[in-house]
Design a protein around this motif. Structure first.
Motif, mmCIF file in Angstrom:
data_model
loop_
_atom_site.group_PDB
_atom_site.id
_atom_site.type_symbol
_atom_site.label_atom_id
_atom_site.label_comp_id
_atom_site.label_asym_id
_atom_site.label_seq_id
_atom_site.Cartn_x
_atom_site.Cartn_y
_atom_site.Cartn_z
ATOM 1 N N PHE A 248 23.057 -46.491 -44.192
ATOM 2 C CA PHE A 248 23.667 -46.037 -42.832
ATOM 3 C C PHE A 248 24.768 -45.006 -42.753
ATOM 4 C CE2 PHE A 248 25.708 -50.144 -43.449
ATOM 5 C CZ PHE A 248 26.889 -49.708 -43.231
ATOM 6 N N LEU A 249 24.980 -44.243 -41.894
ATOM 7 C CA LEU A 249 26.156 -43.464 -41.596
ATOM 8 C C LEU A 249 27.163 -43.935 -40.813
ATOM 9 C CD1 LEU A 249 24.227 -40.047 -41.775
ATOM 10 C CD2 LEU A 249 24.976 -41.356 -43.766
ATOM 11 N N THR A 250 28.560 -43.575 -41.076
ATOM 12 C CA THR A 250 29.490 -43.850 -40.235
ATOM 13 C C THR A 250 30.291 -42.713 -39.851
ATOM 14 O OG1 THR A 250 31.276 -44.380 -41.745
ATOM 15 C CG2 THR A 250 29.780 -46.113 -40.961
ATOM 16 N N GLY A 254 29.227 -40.681 -34.139
ATOM 17 C CA GLY A 254 27.879 -41.463 -34.394
ATOM 18 C C GLY A 254 28.053 -42.899 -34.499
ATOM 19 N N GLU A 255 29.284 -43.501 -34.515
ATOM 20 C CA GLU A 255 29.598 -44.720 -34.637
ATOM 21 C C GLU A 255 28.818 -45.237 -36.038
ATOM 22 O OE1 GLU A 255 28.869 -46.852 -31.224
ATOM 23 O OE2 GLU A 255 30.277 -45.860 -30.036
ATOM 24 N N VAL A 256 28.003 -46.189 -35.961
ATOM 25 C CA VAL A 256 27.042 -46.834 -37.128
ATOM 26 C C VAL A 256 25.344 -46.364 -37.223
ATOM 27 C CG1 VAL A 256 26.004 -48.512 -38.470
ATOM 28 C CG2 VAL A 256 28.526 -48.601 -37.701
ATOM 29 N N ARG A 257 24.978 -45.460 -37.828
ATOM 30 C CA ARG A 257 23.890 -44.606 -37.555
ATOM 31 C C ARG A 257 22.776 -45.028 -38.751
ATOM 32 N NH1 ARG A 257 23.379 -38.045 -36.563
ATOM 33 N NH2 ARG A 257 21.524 -38.281 -35.210
ATOM 34 N N THR A 277 22.804 -53.143 -41.460
ATOM 35 C CA THR A 277 23.020 -52.089 -40.452
ATOM 36 C C THR A 277 23.131 -52.379 -38.950
ATOM 37 O OG1 THR A 277 21.925 -50.460 -41.932
ATOM 38 C CG2 THR A 277 22.139 -49.720 -39.488
ATOM 39 N N ARG A 278 22.082 -53.323 -38.559
ATOM 40 C CA ARG A 278 22.175 -53.808 -36.985
ATOM 41 C C ARG A 278 23.615 -54.681 -36.898
ATOM 42 N NH1 ARG A 278 16.685 -55.075 -38.543
ATOM 43 N NH2 ARG A 278 17.154 -57.393 -38.296
#
Length: 302
Positions: A248-250, A254-257, A277-278
């Motif tokens: 995941f990306l931060t 985008g917050e946590v993507r 991630t969730r």
């Protein structure tokens, strides 16, 4: 210019955005010499809050110091400017962009006598709707510059040229974004977001020395550790991403993507966000909106 962003803060006061122009002789336009930040304001029951405003302002000054740019306003003035521009535009949920740059002067690379300006812009922003699968990434041949060639810890305007080229190439190839490698061929980040991978039960992220140490990145690391997840900053060969259980990306925007595919490799359960991630996406959202903020992470009230 949309009606909701009609007012900007520039050099100490509020201006009608339509009256602010940029000269063709602008030094930063030609040489990419400037620093900026990205911040989010969240609508909360007790009023709008800018998340970690003080940290972003500190990083703005650190970035300026890294490239040799002297901001002509003190941090208190810059901090207050964010509240002023939000109030002037009536924005309670949105994005903020302070930027320090040079004015007119094209006598080569020298900036002697060229004025330094500081602006703060704001516009409405809400996170995109949640998708059933994560975004797609491709590992780009475009690399981040070496730390010896460019101060990687600076959020500087010129440093985003490589990101822009890599992003456009990825989009032409049908991907949502690109993974950039560092000068040694290890994973650095994407074009504008930090990257995390869940491997063998640990949460891994590239070391801060090889990427921009994001404020959202730091927050997510704190949230993960608070949840009992082992976090390690270590070098990640690009091939290791395909073996990850989750990626995941931060970022502030985008917050946590979640990431669902890297090149031809589909992650997890057909690209759907995994449990870590969730969990972290929910924890981050609860934190920034104030529904479950811990005292040490309380956003700054504006």
């Amino acid at each position: 210019m949309s009606e909701s962003t009609r007012i900007v803060w520039l050099d100490g006061r509020l201006w009608d955005a339509s009256k602010v122009g940029l000269s063709l002789w602008n030094h930063s336009l030609h040489y990419g010499f400037g620093v900026f930040e990205g911040l989010r304001v969240y609508a909360r029951p007790d009023g709008p809050h800018v998340f970690r405003l003080a940290d972003h302002v500190r990083r703005l000054y650190r970035s300026a110091e890294h490239i040799g740019l002297e901001i002509p306003f003190d941090p208190e003035t810059v901090t207050a400017a964010h509240a002023q521009v939000l109030a002037a535009n009536g924005i309670t949920e949105g994005y903020l962009r302070p930027i320090a740059y040079l004015g007119d002067g094209l006598a080569g690379l020298t900036d002697t006598g060229v004025p330094v300006h500081l602006a703060v812009l704001a516009w409405p922003w809400r996170p995109p709707a949640t998708q059933p699968t994560g975004i797609s990434l491709t590992v780009s041949p475009i690399r981040k510059p070496s730390g010896e060639a460019f101060p990687l810890q600076a959020k500087a305007t010129g440093s985003y040229l490589a990101s822009k080229i890599a992003y456009l190439r990825a989009r032409r190839l049908g991907f949502d974004d690109a993974v950039l490698l560092d000068a040694h061929g290890m994973v650095s980040e994407t074009t504008a977001q930090n990257l995390f991978a869940v491997v063998d039960g640990r949460l891994l992220t590239p070391p801060a020395e090889s990427c921009l140490p994001g404020i959202t990145r730091a927050t997510v690391i704190d949230l993960a550790r608070h949840a009992g997840i082992t976090v390690a900053a270590e070098e990640l060969p690009p091939g290791r991403l395909g073996d990850a259980d989750e990626v995941f990306l931060t970022s502030t925007a985008g917050e946590v993507r979640p990431v669902g595919r890297i090149d031809d490799h589909v992650l997890g359960d057909e690209g759907r966000p995994g449990p870590v991630t969730r969990l972290l996406a929910t924890a981050y959202r609860e934190l920034v909106t104030g529904s479950h903020a811990r005292p040490t992470e309380e956003p700054i009230h504006v």
